[in-house]
Scaffold this motif. Structure first.
Motif, PDB file in Angstrom:
ATOM      1  N   LEU A  62      -6.932   3.929  -8.843  1.00 28.20           N
ATOM      2  CA  LEU A  62      -8.115   3.221  -8.336  1.00 28.20           C
ATOM      3  C   LEU A  62      -9.291   4.188  -8.229  1.00 28.20           C
ATOM      4  CD1 LEU A  62      -6.515   1.081  -5.470  1.00 28.20           C
ATOM      5  CD2 LEU A  62      -7.277   0.255  -7.704  1.00 28.20           C
ATOM      6  N   ALA A  63      -9.344   5.137  -9.142  1.00 31.79           N
ATOM      7  CA  ALA A  63     -10.411   6.143  -9.100  1.00 31.79           C
ATOM      8  C   ALA A  63     -11.771   5.468  -9.109  1.00 31.79           C
ATOM      9  CB  ALA A  63     -10.276   7.081 -10.292  1.00 31.79           C
ATOM     10  N   GLY A  64     -12.602   5.861  -8.161  1.00 33.48           N
ATOM     11  CA  GLY A  64     -13.933   5.286  -8.047  1.00 33.48           C
ATOM     12  C   GLY A  64     -13.955   3.920  -7.388  1.00 33.48           C
ATOM     13  N   LYS A  65     -12.805   3.456  -6.902  1.00 33.53           N
ATOM     14  CA  LYS A  65     -12.723   2.140  -6.265  1.00 33.53           C
ATOM     15  C   LYS A  65     -12.287   2.300  -4.809  1.00 33.53           C
ATOM     16  CE  LYS A  65     -11.636  -0.215 -10.606  1.00 33.53           C
ATOM     17  NZ  LYS A  65     -10.674  -1.099 -11.321  1.00 33.53           N
ATOM     18  N   SER A  66     -12.139   1.173  -4.143  1.00 35.37           N
ATOM     19  CA  SER A  66     -11.803   1.202  -2.714  1.00 35.37           C
ATOM     20  C   SER A  66     -10.472   0.509  -2.467  1.00 35.37           C
ATOM     21  CB  SER A  66     -12.902   0.518  -1.888  1.00 35.37           C
ATOM     22  OG  SER A  66     -13.121  -0.810  -2.342  1.00 35.37           O
ATOM     23  N   LEU A  67      -9.760   0.988  -1.447  1.00 32.57           N
ATOM     24  CA  LEU A  67      -8.443   0.458  -1.088  1.00 32.57           C
ATOM     25  C   LEU A  67      -8.400   0.229   0.415  1.00 32.57           C
ATOM     26  CD1 LEU A  67      -5.433  -0.188  -1.670  1.00 32.57           C
ATOM     27  CD2 LEU A  67      -4.956   2.262  -1.422  1.00 32.57           C
ATOM     28  N   LEU A  68      -8.122  -1.009   0.802  1.00 32.10           N
ATOM     29  CA  LEU A  68      -7.945  -1.348   2.217  1.00 32.10           C
ATOM     30  C   LEU A  68      -6.476  -1.186   2.579  1.00 32.10           C
ATOM     31  CD1 LEU A  68      -9.112  -2.590   4.887  1.00 32.10           C
ATOM     32  CD2 LEU A  68      -8.331  -4.813   4.005  1.00 32.10           C
ATOM     33  N   VAL A  69      -6.196  -0.326   3.558  1.00 31.15           N
ATOM     34  CA  VAL A  69      -4.844  -0.161   4.077  1.00 31.15           C
ATOM     35  C   VAL A  69      -4.821  -0.766   5.471  1.00 31.15           C
ATOM     36  CG1 VAL A  69      -3.021   1.453   4.697  1.00 31.15           C
ATOM     37  CG2 VAL A  69      -4.488   1.938   2.720  1.00 31.15           C
ATOM     38  N   HIS A  76      -5.703  -3.963  -1.752  1.00 31.94           N
ATOM     39  CA  HIS A  76      -5.236  -3.829  -0.369  1.00 31.94           C
ATOM     40  C   HIS A  76      -3.755  -3.506  -0.382  1.00 31.94           C
ATOM     41  CE1 HIS A  76      -2.504  -7.259   0.461  1.00 31.94           C
ATOM     42  NE2 HIS A  76      -3.083  -7.752  -0.619  1.00 31.94           N
ATOM     43  N   ILE A  77      -3.272  -3.004   0.747  1.00 29.36           N
ATOM     44  CA  ILE A  77      -1.840  -2.789   0.929  1.00 29.36           C
ATOM     45  C   ILE A  77      -1.561  -2.583   2.412  1.00 29.36           C
ATOM     46  CG2 ILE A  77      -1.948  -0.260   0.622  1.00 29.36           C
ATOM     47  CD1 ILE A  77       0.793  -0.510  -0.857  1.00 29.36           C
ATOM     48  N   SER A  78      -0.395  -3.024   2.842  1.00 30.70           N
ATOM     49  CA  SER A  78       0.044  -2.746   4.211  1.00 30.70           C
ATOM     50  C   SER A  78       0.395  -1.268   4.333  1.00 30.70           C
ATOM     51  CB  SER A  78       1.272  -3.601   4.540  1.00 30.70           C
ATOM     52  OG  SER A  78       1.930  -3.121   5.705  1.00 30.70           O
ATOM     53  N   LEU A 138       3.317   1.627   1.973  1.00 31.43           N
ATOM     54  CA  LEU A 138       2.932   2.811   1.194  1.00 31.43           C
ATOM     55  C   LEU A 138       4.127   3.633   0.700  1.00 31.43           C
ATOM     56  CD1 LEU A 138      -0.243   4.130   3.060  1.00 31.43           C
ATOM     57  CD2 LEU A 138      -0.128   2.925   0.863  1.00 31.43           C
ATOM     58  N   PRO A 139       5.120   3.936   1.540  1.00 30.78           N
ATOM     59  CA  PRO A 139       6.205   4.791   1.033  1.00 30.78           C
ATOM     60  C   PRO A 139       6.986   4.157  -0.104  1.00 30.78           C
ATOM     61  CG  PRO A 139       6.718   3.982   3.229  1.00 30.78           C
ATOM     62  CD  PRO A 139       5.288   3.655   2.978  1.00 30.78           C
ATOM     63  N   GLY A 140       7.128   2.826  -0.080  1.00 29.27           N
ATOM     64  CA  GLY A 140       7.817   2.164  -1.183  1.00 29.27           C
ATOM     65  C   GLY A 140       7.044   2.302  -2.480  1.00 29.27           C
ATOM     66  N   VAL A 141       5.737   2.112  -2.434  1.00 27.56           N
ATOM     67  CA  VAL A 141       4.906   2.247  -3.629  1.00 27.56           C
ATOM     68  C   VAL A 141       4.896   3.700  -4.107  1.00 27.56           C
ATOM     69  CG1 VAL A 141       2.528   2.101  -4.482  1.00 27.56           C
ATOM     70  CG2 VAL A 141       3.475   0.244  -3.112  1.00 27.56           C
ATOM     71  N   LEU A 142       4.892   4.624  -3.167  1.00 29.94           N
ATOM     72  CA  LEU A 142       4.848   6.044  -3.515  1.00 29.94           C
ATOM     73  C   LEU A 142       6.212   6.593  -3.944  1.00 29.94           C
ATOM     74  CD1 LEU A 142       2.572   7.229  -0.559  1.00 29.94           C
ATOM     75  CD2 LEU A 142       1.908   7.084  -2.974  1.00 29.94           C
ATOM     76  N   GLY A 143       7.275   5.783  -3.793  1.00 31.84           N
ATOM     77  CA  GLY A 143       8.602   6.231  -4.198  1.00 31.84           C
ATOM     78  C   GLY A 143       9.182   7.309  -3.306  1.00 31.84           C
ATOM     79  N   VAL A 144       8.886   7.242  -2.013  1.00 32.25           N
ATOM     80  CA  VAL A 144       9.353   8.268  -1.075  1.00 32.25           C
ATOM     81  C   VAL A 144      10.862   8.177  -0.899  1.00 32.25           C
ATOM     82  CG1 VAL A 144       9.237   9.022   1.334  1.00 32.25           C
ATOM     83  CG2 VAL A 144       7.144   8.380   0.123  1.00 32.25           C
ATOM     84  N   THR A 145      11.513   9.316  -0.924  1.00 32.73           N
ATOM     85  CA  THR A 145      12.942   9.422  -0.640  1.00 32.73           C
ATOM     86  C   THR A 145      13.146  10.338   0.558  1.00 32.73           C
ATOM     87  OG1 THR A 145      13.334  11.376  -2.004  1.00 32.73           O
ATOM     88  CG2 THR A 145      13.381   9.230  -3.119  1.00 32.73           C
TER      89      THR A 145
END
Length: 554
Positions: free
Chosen positions: A289-296, A357-359, A363-370
């Motif tokens: 999303l470079a140059g864009k905005s993200l609502l968390v 947007h994202i809850s 985030l950890p699921g999207v980021l693939g956190v283990t």
């Protein structure tokens, strides 16, 4: 043409035989001949109620009640008609008038209890079903509803007695064996909980809720593999079962397998009491999303927000977006300046349109956190070292210990996770310590007012208005001792020394057995070995605290 009384008798016979469509025109002919035939009006109104013609039923039954206010059955049926239209206050008034005319009118108690159920007025529902059962002790449905009302009030022991009586009367009632499993688990009767759920699924092998409750009982018994198998079985029976997905995911994470759990963890939105937020913009799924905005958006508890704030910086790095964090009002000041966040807005603020947007908890699921890649560096939150109103109350000659014993009572597991302050007496008596309460909320502060040794605990919590103030105070303390609540996450995120007291089967994030936390390097975990056994936990913590004091003095 037969006379009106003969027609009325014929209508009643048809009505009693269940032939409502044939009885109705006969009642109407009686009323055409005798417009104020109150018995015909009452029975026609009752027939309309049976047919679902609630507006017409109200019209007729209201006339009967006005003309014959002493007839309890008319008030009862009018109450049912109002209830069917969602006019609960009118229904309650009618049913109370029925009971005023006949205090032993069992059906009116039952109907009134159903209304209080729908309004979630559980103590009133309980009272009504108790009254009904006093008049109709063999009524199974009423006893089931009593058990449910008791369960909703965390009166688990009484609920168990109600459900046990139901299965005594009807041993093959699978759903109530499952309910028994639920309340047994709440009571820490884990073997009974497992056995009751097993009985439920033997009686009904295709009963998804029964398998789900079996999984819960097995998880609380620390049989995590078997619990996952039970949740899997529930999902094979009913794939669209968000609670089972959530339970499976959190059991996997309780076992330490974060990667396996994130997908099912997304089902949490479907089991929340309030409907989830809706957004026009797409959900972020890990793309640039470079140059864009993200609502968390932070849409769960304070502790969840504090714990998952660590993922904001990695999310910004992965997305390249300008991140706007929407969080709870009490956290706004603390989270401003968090790494990865360009802007913080709080509940009630205008929410700008963003590109995605994202809850926060997604985030950890999207980021693939283990477990191996979990960001655990602390502190990841900080607070300005401004002049604190509590500076002059901290005794530098003593070990200063912040204390929290009570979580949010609205949290479903709070009865299990919170430790009654009265259990902490031995801890408070530790020499060389100064205890400072960080406790907020009426439920916790009432406990402080009730203990004999309250003068040993300095009440700072009642003066704390947001988490930035709590953080500033924590930074001035030597140690925080807390149950599993937001303060545990706050202290851990600040890198403060914190000892967290855990129930026998804690929330997924604390795993089982270990005395440290992969989330917070500065945290120690003290666990119940047996269900509800806070005294042993307090004894262990007291001994450790005495050791810390002795080392400080040596």
């Amino acid at each position: 043409m037969p006379d009106p009384q003969t027609q009325f008798t014929a209508a009643v016979a048809l009505h009693q035989a269940g032939d409502l469509s044939a009885a109705e025109p006969v009642y109407r002919r009686v009323l055409a001949d005798v417009p104020h035939h109150l018995d015909a009006m009452y029975l026609l109104g009752t027939l309309q109620l049976q047919q679902g013609e609630f507006v017409a039923a109200v019209e007729l039954l209201s006339q009967v009640c006005a003309a014959q206010p002493h007839v309890a059955a008319a008030h009862n049926n009018l109450g049912i008609a109002y209830k069917a239209q969602g006019q609960f206050e009118q229904a309650i008034g009618c049913l109370n008038r029925a009971l005023k005319q006949d205090a032993n009118y069992a059906e009116a108690y039952f109907n009134l209890g159903q209304i209080y159920e729908e309004q979630q007025q559980w103590p009133l529902a309980e009272e009504c079903f108790v009254q009904h059962l006093a008049l109709a002790p063999e009524d199974i449905e009423s006893r089931v509803r009593l058990g449910f009302a008791l369960t909703q009030q965390e009166k688990s022991a009484e609920a168990a007695l109600a459900f046990e009586e139901v299965v005594r009367l009807q041993p093959d009632y699978a759903e109530i064996h499952s309910n028994l499993s639920y309340v047994y688990e709440r009571l820490g009767r884990l073997r009974d909980a497992v056995a009751a759920a097993q009985k439920a699924v033997v009686l009904r092998p295709d009963y998804a809720e029964g398998h789900n409750n079996l999984g819960n009982a097995l998880r609380s018994s620390h049989q995590l593999n078997a619990a996952c198998a039970a949740f899997d079985r529930a999902l094979k029976i009913q794939p669209d079962f968000p609670m089972a997905w959530f339970n499976l995911a959190t059991t996997q994470m309780l076992a330490g397998d974060l990667a396996a759990g994130w997908e099912g963890f997304e089902s949490r939105e479907a089991i929340m009491p309030a409907p989830p937020q809706t957004f026009l913009q797409p959900r972020w799924r890990g793309e640039s999303l470079a140059g864009k905005s993200l609502l968390v958006h932070a849409d769960e508890g304070f502790g969840d927000t504090l714990q998952f704030a660590r993922f904001l910086a990695p999310a910004q790095a992965a997305s390249g977006a300008r991140i706007i964090l929407h969080c709870q009002r009490g956290l706004g000041d603390l989270l401003r300046g968090t790494a990865g966040v360009a802007e913080v807005i709080v509940e009630g603020d205008f929410v700008p349109m963003t590109d995605a947007h994202i809850s926060l908890l997604s985030l950890p699921g999207v980021l693939g956190v283990t477990g191996d890649t979990l960001p655990a560096a602390v502190p990841y939150l900080s607070v300005d070292q401004v002049e604190s109103q509590f500076d002059d109350i901290i005794d530098a000659t003593q070990l200063s210990v912040g204390l929290v014993w009570q979580g949010n009572p609205a949290q479903p597991r709070d009865l299990v996770r919170s430790c009654p302050l009265s259990e902490m007496g031995p801890l408070i008596e530790t020499d060389g310590t100064q205890f400072i309460s960080l406790q907020v909320g009426a439920a916790g502060l009432q406990q402080l007012a009730a203990v004999d040794w309250r003068e040993r605990v300095l009440d700072a919590g009642s003066g704390l208005t947001d988490f930035s103030q709590t953080a500033a105070l924590i930074n001035r303390l030597d140690l925080v001792i807390t149950v599993d609540t937001a303060v545990a996450h706050l202290a851990g995120a600040l890198g403060a020394d914190v000892w967290t007291l855990l129930s026998h089967t804690p929330d997924w994030r604390w795993q089982l057995e270990r005395s440290d936390s992969p989330w917070y390097p500065s945290m120690r975990l003290f666990r119940q070995r047996d269900w509800g056994d806070w005294p042993s936990v307090i004894g262990e913590v007291t001994a450790e605290l005495s050791n810390v004091v002795q080392k400080r003095l040596s």
